[in-house]
Design an enzyme around this catalytic site. Structure first.
Site, mmCIF file in Angstrom:
data_model
loop_
_atom_site.group_PDB
_atom_site.id
_atom_site.type_symbol
_atom_site.label_atom_id
_atom_site.label_comp_id
_atom_site.label_asym_id
_atom_site.label_seq_id
_atom_site.Cartn_x
_atom_site.Cartn_y
_atom_site.Cartn_z
ATOM 1 N N ARG A 260 -4.055 -0.973 8.838
ATOM 2 C CA ARG A 260 -3.160 -1.824 7.909
ATOM 3 C C ARG A 260 -2.454 -2.653 8.628
ATOM 4 O O ARG A 260 -1.816 -3.516 8.108
ATOM 5 C CB ARG A 260 -2.696 -1.103 6.860
ATOM 6 C CG ARG A 260 -3.484 -1.142 5.490
ATOM 7 C CD ARG A 260 -2.725 -0.488 4.488
ATOM 8 N NE ARG A 260 -3.013 -0.710 2.977
ATOM 9 C CZ ARG A 260 -3.670 -0.093 2.362
ATOM 10 N NH1 ARG A 260 -4.943 0.711 2.891
ATOM 11 N NH2 ARG A 260 -4.040 -0.356 1.111
ATOM 12 N N ARG B 119 -7.510 -3.266 -13.307
ATOM 13 C CA ARG B 119 -7.607 -1.752 -12.970
ATOM 14 C C ARG B 119 -6.438 -0.843 -13.339
ATOM 15 O O ARG B 119 -6.696 0.367 -13.625
ATOM 16 C CB ARG B 119 -7.784 -1.638 -11.353
ATOM 17 C CG ARG B 119 -8.139 -0.441 -10.733
ATOM 18 C CD ARG B 119 -8.419 -0.554 -9.452
ATOM 19 N NE ARG B 119 -7.194 -0.575 -8.539
ATOM 20 C CZ ARG B 119 -7.358 -0.806 -7.198
ATOM 21 N NH1 ARG B 119 -8.301 -0.989 -6.532
ATOM 22 N NH2 ARG B 119 -6.142 -0.896 -6.557
ATOM 23 N N LYS C 297 -13.192 -3.055 -1.641
ATOM 24 C CA LYS C 297 -13.355 -2.251 -0.396
ATOM 25 C C LYS C 297 -13.917 -0.900 -1.012
ATOM 26 O O LYS C 297 -15.087 -0.448 -0.355
ATOM 27 C CB LYS C 297 -12.141 -2.180 0.400
ATOM 28 C CG LYS C 297 -11.681 -3.340 0.985
ATOM 29 C CD LYS C 297 -10.847 -2.900 2.191
ATOM 30 C CE LYS C 297 -9.490 -2.251 1.761
ATOM 31 N NZ LYS C 297 -8.671 -2.917 0.652
ATOM 32 N N ARG D 53 -3.508 4.315 -12.046
ATOM 33 C CA ARG D 53 -3.014 4.548 -10.920
ATOM 34 C C ARG D 53 -1.481 4.274 -10.922
ATOM 35 O O ARG D 53 -0.992 3.262 -11.234
ATOM 36 C CB ARG D 53 -3.671 3.834 -9.794
ATOM 37 C CG ARG D 53 -4.868 4.648 -8.872
ATOM 38 C CD ARG D 53 -5.498 3.690 -7.945
ATOM 39 N NE ARG D 53 -4.591 3.191 -6.881
ATOM 40 C CZ ARG D 53 -5.021 2.602 -5.945
ATOM 41 N NH1 ARG D 53 -6.160 2.622 -5.466
ATOM 42 N NH2 ARG D 53 -4.060 1.901 -5.055
ATOM 43 N N ARG E 116 2.732 -4.916 -2.686
ATOM 44 C CA ARG E 116 1.083 -4.550 -1.929
ATOM 45 C C ARG E 116 0.567 -6.009 -1.412
ATOM 46 O O ARG E 116 0.394 -5.841 -0.235
ATOM 47 C CB ARG E 116 0.392 -3.705 -2.695
ATOM 48 C CG ARG E 116 0.714 -2.204 -2.729
ATOM 49 C CD ARG E 116 0.168 -1.477 -3.733
ATOM 50 N NE ARG E 116 -1.335 -1.426 -3.949
ATOM 51 C CZ ARG E 116 -2.021 -1.240 -5.035
ATOM 52 N NH1 ARG E 116 -1.208 -1.207 -6.342
ATOM 53 N NH2 ARG E 116 -3.238 -1.237 -5.024
HETATM 54 P P1 AMP Z 1 -5.075 2.138 -1.285
HETATM 55 O O1 AMP Z 1 -5.605 2.932 -2.023
HETATM 56 O O2 AMP Z 1 -5.869 1.680 -0.073
HETATM 57 O O3 AMP Z 1 -4.631 0.690 -1.959
HETATM 58 O O4 AMP Z 1 -3.765 2.482 -0.646
HETATM 59 C C1 AMP Z 1 -2.798 3.083 -1.658
HETATM 60 C C2 AMP Z 1 -1.525 3.145 -0.905
HETATM 61 O O5 AMP Z 1 -1.492 4.132 0.160
HETATM 62 C C3 AMP Z 1 -0.933 1.853 -0.070
HETATM 63 O O6 AMP Z 1 -0.345 0.989 -0.855
HETATM 64 C C4 AMP Z 1 0.018 2.748 0.873
HETATM 65 O O7 AMP Z 1 1.078 2.918 0.410
HETATM 66 C C5 AMP Z 1 -0.866 3.934 1.355
HETATM 67 N N1 AMP Z 1 -1.919 3.614 2.266
HETATM 68 C C6 AMP Z 1 -3.146 3.573 2.533
HETATM 69 N N2 AMP Z 1 -3.695 3.176 3.720
HETATM 70 C C7 AMP Z 1 -2.699 3.202 4.306
HETATM 71 C C8 AMP Z 1 -2.474 2.787 5.802
HETATM 72 N N3 AMP Z 1 -3.459 2.506 6.641
HETATM 73 N N4 AMP Z 1 -1.382 2.825 6.433
HETATM 74 C C9 AMP Z 1 -0.136 2.974 5.616
HETATM 75 N N5 AMP Z 1 -0.262 3.389 4.302
HETATM 76 C C10 AMP Z 1 -1.539 3.352 3.790
#
Ligand code: AMP
Length: 189
Positions: free
Chosen positions: A90, A129, A15, A135, A146
């Site tokens: 989400r 990754r 994404k 990360r 996740r």
């Molecule tokens: P991502 O970079 O999109 O994989 O997001 C990393 C982390 O950020 C996720 O595992 C969540 O802990 C938090 N996060 C990102 N987007 C959201 C969202 N829309 N709602 C709640 N937590 C989020």
């Protein structure tokens, strides 16, 4: 009318990569909630400190916090023509909140492209990754959480958007440019 695109896909589906490419091509900003949280963590804001406790466990940051952050971003002038949403919504609660926000702007979601990648391939990509980017939430246990959170809370959104006639699936196991070309077609229709 402004163009709001919601990019869906599991963690590791690509994404972020595709949202950035769409941003460059279409001139619509990528609004990635994960990036916004990481920015806040890096600058040690209150929001960042709060988010860290959830992110490091692989859990979702509470909806009220997340929605307020997205709203603050969407009212910025550079978002006036629309955005590519990456990682938001989400869950269904966030999806409903998004509709409320867009209604404020007299707008709606244009399309929800879904980048589909098989489970085995996703785990492989996330572990790779983890080695490259380091990360803090890319360790095996957090990845598993996740994935579980995604399956339980985010996957139901696919039906939600399918029912609204907004979902269009793209095969995410093709090379990056092929995926991008197909996404462009979907978004430009
Ligand atoms: P991502 O970079 O999109 O994989 O997001 C990393 C982390 O950020 C996720 O595992 C969540 O802990 C938090 N996060 C990102 N987007 C959201 C969202 N829309 N709602 C709640 N937590 C989020």
């Amino acid at each position: 009318m402004a163009t709001y695109v919601v990019l869906m896909g599991a963690p590791g589906a690509g994404k972020g990569t595709q949202a950035k490419k769409l941003e460059n091509k279409l001139g619509l900003p990528q609004v990635a909630t994960g990036d916004l949280f990481r920015y806040n963590q890096k600058h040690e804001t209150e929001l960042g400190k709060l988010a860290r406790t959830y992110i490091d466990k692989g859990q979702l940051v509470p909806d009220n916090v997340t929605v307020a952050m997205v709203r603050a971003r969407l009212i910025q002038p550079d978002c006036a023509q629309g955005v590519i949403l990456d990682g938001f919504p989400r869950n269904t609660n966030q999806a409903e909140a998004l509709e409320g926000l867009l209604a404020e702007f007299h707008s709606t979601i244009k399309v929800v492209p879904y980048i589909h990648v098989s489970q085995d391939e996703l785990v492989k990509r996330l572990l790779k990754r983890a080695e490259i980017e380091g990360r803090s939430d890319d360790n095996e246990e957090t990845i598993r959480t996740r994935m579980k959170v995604y399956a339980e809370q985010t996957q139901p959104l696919l039906d939600y958007y399918q029912d609204k006639g907004l979902l269009v699936e793209v095969n995410g196991e093709q090379d990056i440019d092929k995926v991008f070309q197909q996404l462009l077609e979907v978004v430009s229709k």
